[in-house]
Every structure is written in structure tokens, then in C-alpha cells.
Design a protein around this motif. Structure first.
Motif, PDB file in Angstrom:
ATOM      1  N   GLY A  43       9.607  44.627  15.726  1.00 45.45           N
ATOM      2  CA  GLY A  43      10.381  44.424  14.510  1.00 45.45           C
ATOM      3  C   GLY A  43      11.878  44.331  14.706  1.00 45.45           C
ATOM      4  N   ARG A  44      12.561  44.078  13.584  1.00 47.46           N
ATOM      5  CA  ARG A  44      14.020  43.977  13.617  1.00 47.46           C
ATOM      6  C   ARG A  44      14.647  45.317  13.988  1.00 47.46           C
ATOM      7  N   ALA A  45      14.114  46.386  13.417  1.00 50.36           N
ATOM      8  CA  ALA A  45      14.620  47.717  13.756  1.00 50.36           C
ATOM      9  C   ALA A  45      14.420  47.991  15.237  1.00 50.36           C
ATOM     10  N   GLY A  46      13.299  47.549  15.787  1.00 52.82           N
ATOM     11  CA  GLY A  46      13.033  47.726  17.210  1.00 52.82           C
ATOM     12  C   GLY A  46      13.991  46.943  18.081  1.00 52.82           C
ATOM     13  N   TRP A  47      14.309  45.728  17.653  1.00 54.37           N
ATOM     14  CA  TRP A  47      15.259  44.907  18.396  1.00 54.37           C
ATOM     15  C   TRP A  47      16.635  45.579  18.427  1.00 54.37           C
ATOM     16  N   LEU A  48      17.062  46.085  17.262  1.00 55.44           N
ATOM     17  CA  LEU A  48      18.343  46.791  17.188  1.00 55.44           C
ATOM     18  C   LEU A  48      18.339  48.044  18.067  1.00 55.44           C
ATOM     19  N   MET A  49      17.233  48.791  18.009  1.00 58.61           N
ATOM     20  CA  MET A  49      17.127  50.019  18.794  1.00 58.61           C
ATOM     21  C   MET A  49      17.133  49.717  20.296  1.00 58.61           C
ATOM     22  N   ALA A  50      16.365  48.722  20.706  1.00 57.80           N
ATOM     23  CA  ALA A  50      16.304  48.372  22.130  1.00 57.80           C
ATOM     24  C   ALA A  50      17.675  47.941  22.646  1.00 57.80           C
ATOM     25  N   ASN A  51      18.395  47.155  21.866  1.00 57.27           N
ATOM     26  CA  ASN A  51      19.737  46.744  22.281  1.00 57.27           C
ATOM     27  C   ASN A  51      20.691  47.935  22.372  1.00 57.27           C
ATOM     28  N   ALA A  52      20.611  48.841  21.410  1.00 53.16           N
ATOM     29  CA  ALA A  52      21.470  50.031  21.440  1.00 53.16           C
ATOM     30  C   ALA A  52      21.153  50.895  22.660  1.00 53.16           C
ATOM     31  N   LEU A  53      19.876  51.030  22.983  1.00 51.26           N
ATOM     32  CA  LEU A  53      19.490  51.822  24.157  1.00 51.26           C
ATOM     33  C   LEU A  53      19.940  51.149  25.456  1.00 51.26           C
ATOM     34  N   ARG A  54      19.794  49.825  25.531  1.00 51.32           N
ATOM     35  CA  ARG A  54      20.244  49.108  26.733  1.00 51.32           C
ATOM     36  C   ARG A  54      21.750  49.221  26.907  1.00 51.32           C
ATOM     37  N   ASP A  55      22.495  49.188  25.798  1.00 50.24           N
ATOM     38  CA  ASP A  55      23.948  49.355  25.874  1.00 50.24           C
ATOM     39  C   ASP A  55      24.317  50.713  26.455  1.00 50.24           C
ATOM     40  N   ARG A  56      23.523  51.726  26.172  1.00 45.59           N
ATOM     41  CA  ARG A  56      23.838  53.078  26.617  1.00 45.59           C
ATOM     42  C   ARG A  56      23.269  53.407  27.993  1.00 45.59           C
ATOM     43  N   LEU A  57      22.112  52.842  28.320  1.00 47.10           N
ATOM     44  CA  LEU A  57      21.444  53.194  29.579  1.00 47.10           C
ATOM     45  C   LEU A  57      21.615  52.155  30.684  1.00 47.10           C
ATOM     46  N   GLY A  58      21.936  50.943  30.339  1.00 53.68           N
ATOM     47  CA  GLY A  58      22.048  49.882  31.336  1.00 53.68           C
ATOM     48  C   GLY A  58      20.831  48.983  31.292  1.00 53.68           C
ATOM     49  N   ASP A  59      20.740  48.102  32.260  1.00 57.36           N
ATOM     50  CA  ASP A  59      19.679  47.095  32.247  1.00 57.36           C
ATOM     51  C   ASP A  59      18.373  47.566  32.874  1.00 57.36           C
ATOM     52  N   GLY A  60      18.346  48.737  33.483  1.00 52.34           N
ATOM     53  CA  GLY A  60      17.111  49.267  34.056  1.00 52.34           C
ATOM     54  C   GLY A  60      16.703  48.576  35.335  1.00 52.34           C
ATOM     55  N   GLY A  61      17.674  48.025  36.067  1.00 50.58           N
ATOM     56  CA  GLY A  61      17.371  47.372  37.342  1.00 50.58           C
ATOM     57  C   GLY A  61      16.698  48.341  38.299  1.00 50.58           C
ATOM     58  N   SER A  62      15.729  47.864  39.051  1.00 50.75           N
ATOM     59  CA  SER A  62      14.888  48.679  39.952  1.00 50.75           C
ATOM     60  C   SER A  62      14.385  49.930  39.227  1.00 50.75           C
ATOM     61  N   ALA A  63      13.735  49.694  38.110  1.00 50.93           N
ATOM     62  CA  ALA A  63      13.311  50.776  37.222  1.00 50.93           C
ATOM     63  C   ALA A  63      12.300  51.706  37.885  1.00 50.93           C
ATOM     64  N   ARG A  64      12.521  52.983  37.702  1.00 49.65           N
ATOM     65  CA  ARG A  64      11.589  54.016  38.130  1.00 49.65           C
ATOM     66  C   ARG A  64      10.887  54.621  36.924  1.00 49.65           C
ATOM     67  N   TYR A  65      11.519  54.489  35.748  1.00 45.91           N
ATOM     68  CA  TYR A  65      10.975  55.030  34.511  1.00 45.91           C
ATOM     69  C   TYR A  65      10.969  53.949  33.431  1.00 45.91           C
ATOM     70  N   ARG A  66      10.086  54.118  32.456  1.00 45.87           N
ATOM     71  CA  ARG A  66      10.041  53.235  31.299  1.00 45.87           C
ATOM     72  C   ARG A  66      10.156  54.106  30.052  1.00 45.87           C
ATOM     73  N   LEU A  67      10.952  53.664  29.113  1.00 50.10           N
ATOM     74  CA  LEU A  67      11.097  54.371  27.851  1.00 50.10           C
ATOM     75  C   LEU A  67      10.304  53.608  26.795  1.00 50.10           C
ATOM     76  N   ASP A  68       9.232  54.225  26.307  1.00 48.38           N
ATOM     77  CA  ASP A  68       8.416  53.651  25.235  1.00 48.38           C
ATOM     78  C   ASP A  68       8.859  54.274  23.921  1.00 48.38           C
ATOM     79  N   VAL A  69       9.176  53.428  22.947  1.00 49.16           N
ATOM     80  CA  VAL A  69       9.665  53.906  21.654  1.00 49.16           C
ATOM     81  C   VAL A  69       8.826  53.284  20.547  1.00 49.16           C
ATOM     82  N   ARG A  70       8.373  54.130  19.630  1.00 49.51           N
ATOM     83  CA  ARG A  70       7.692  53.673  18.408  1.00 49.51           C
ATOM     84  C   ARG A  70       8.540  54.108  17.224  1.00 49.51           C
ATOM     85  N   LEU A  71       8.876  53.137  16.381  1.00 52.10           N
ATOM     86  CA  LEU A  71       9.757  53.414  15.246  1.00 52.10           C
ATOM     87  C   LEU A  71       8.995  53.474  13.935  1.00 52.10           C
ATOM     88  N   ASP A  72       9.496  54.314  13.050  1.00 54.65           N
ATOM     89  CA  ASP A  72       9.038  54.365  11.670  1.00 54.65           C
ATOM     90  C   ASP A  72      10.281  54.173  10.816  1.00 54.65           C
TER      91      ASP A  72
END
Length: 165
Positions: A43-72
Motif C-alpha cells: 500500500g501507499r502507507a507501506g511505500w511511505l514507511m519503506a522509504n522512511a526506513l531506507r532513509d534512516r537505515l541505508g540501502d541494506g547492501g550485503s544484507a544480513r538481516y531483513r526487516l518485515d513490517v506489516r502496517l495497520d
């Protein structure tokens, strides 16, 4: 007054507080949060949330962890006039997030975050929709900050994450 300021400055290092992001980008917490990939969020809220998280955490290059988020994301009418018209709304965004270790698929952190915003419903439908969208954008940033702060505290408390990088 000058003596008090000097005594206060000398007493602060003894209070036991430690900066969360000590060492900056090369510090242990920042290096633990660097390899976090943000999974797609619906959803749109998910797109906004994912972008906000990427802005704060970075691009996740050579990722060791995955952040799964479910929004209400919900809008609730609060104030109701005699003619049953809503005069006030509350927009709530709640996120359940899990930090998943990609090496073995285990969930290392499972938590929730959320925030609310009040919206005045006015006669102009356009203005009300604009206010609802602005509230969603603001709430996405607030919840993303809450998630990142919780991840940082978890990374500091668990040396396993810090040593993983």
C-alpha cells in the motif's frame, strides 16, 4: 553560578549515559544496522514507511538481516454533529515488525510501533483528504523513527548483532 556549571559539567560523565550512536557511521550500532534490508510493504502507507526506513537505515547492501513490517492504517471518526456529519478524525498507523536473520531465517526481534494524529474535517473535501494524506506522511516518519530507535537499542544490547558485521 559559574561554579555550578563547572560542577554540572564534571558530574555529567559520571551519570552512566552512553551515546547510542557513539563512533558515528563506523560505530557498533551503525554497523549493525547497516546490513538491514527492508522488505516490501503493501500500500501507499507501506511505500511511505519503506522509504522512511531506507532513509534512516541505508540501502541494506550485503544484507544480513531483513526487516518485515506489516502496517495497520485506520481513520476513525470522532466528533459527530447532530446531522451525523463527522467533524474530527483520528488517523492511526500501527506497525508490527520483525528483524529476521537471513542466515538461518530466525526472528531475532518481534515488536510493534505506532502513532496517532488528529484531523479536523472541514467543509472542503479536498482539504480533508489533503490533511489525511499529510497525517499519513507524518505518521510514517514518526513510526519509522520509533522502529529505528528500537532496532538501535536492540543492537546495542545484543553484541551478536554488532559482531555480525
Amino acid at each position: 553560578m559559574k561554579r555550578f556549571v563547572i560542577l554540572l559539567a564534571l558530574a555529567l560523565p559520571a551519570c552512566g549515559l552512553k551515546p547510542l550512536y557513539a563512533g558515528g557511521a563506523s560505530g557498533p550500532v551503525a554497523s549493525a544496522l547497516g546490513p538491514v534490508e527492508i522488505a516490501a510493504i503493501e500500500g501507499r502507507a507501506g511505500w511511505l514507511m519503506a522509504n522512511a526506513l531506507r532513509d534512516r537505515l541505508g540501502d541494506g547492501g550485503s544484507a544480513r538481516y531483513r526487516l518485515d513490517v506489516r502496517l495497520d492504517d485506520a481513520i476513525t471518526g470522532l466528533g459527530i454533529r447532530r446531522d451525523d456529519a463527522v467533524t474530527r478524525e483520528r488517523r492511526s498507523v500501527r506497525a508490527r515488525y520483525q528483524l529476521v536473520d537471513l542466515t538461518d531465517g530466525s526472528v531475532v526481534l518481534d515488536a510493534t510501533a505506532g502513532s496517532d494524529a488528529g484531523i479536523d474535517v472541514v467543509q472542503s473535501e479536498y482539504a480533508t483528504i489533503a490533511a489525511e494524506n499529510t497525517a499519513l506522511e507524518r505518521l510514517s516518519l514518526i513510526v519509522a523513527d520509533e522502529i529505528v530507535a528500537r532496532l538501535a537499542l536492540y543492537a546495542r544490547a545484543n553484541p551478536r548483532l554488532e559482531a555480525a558485521q
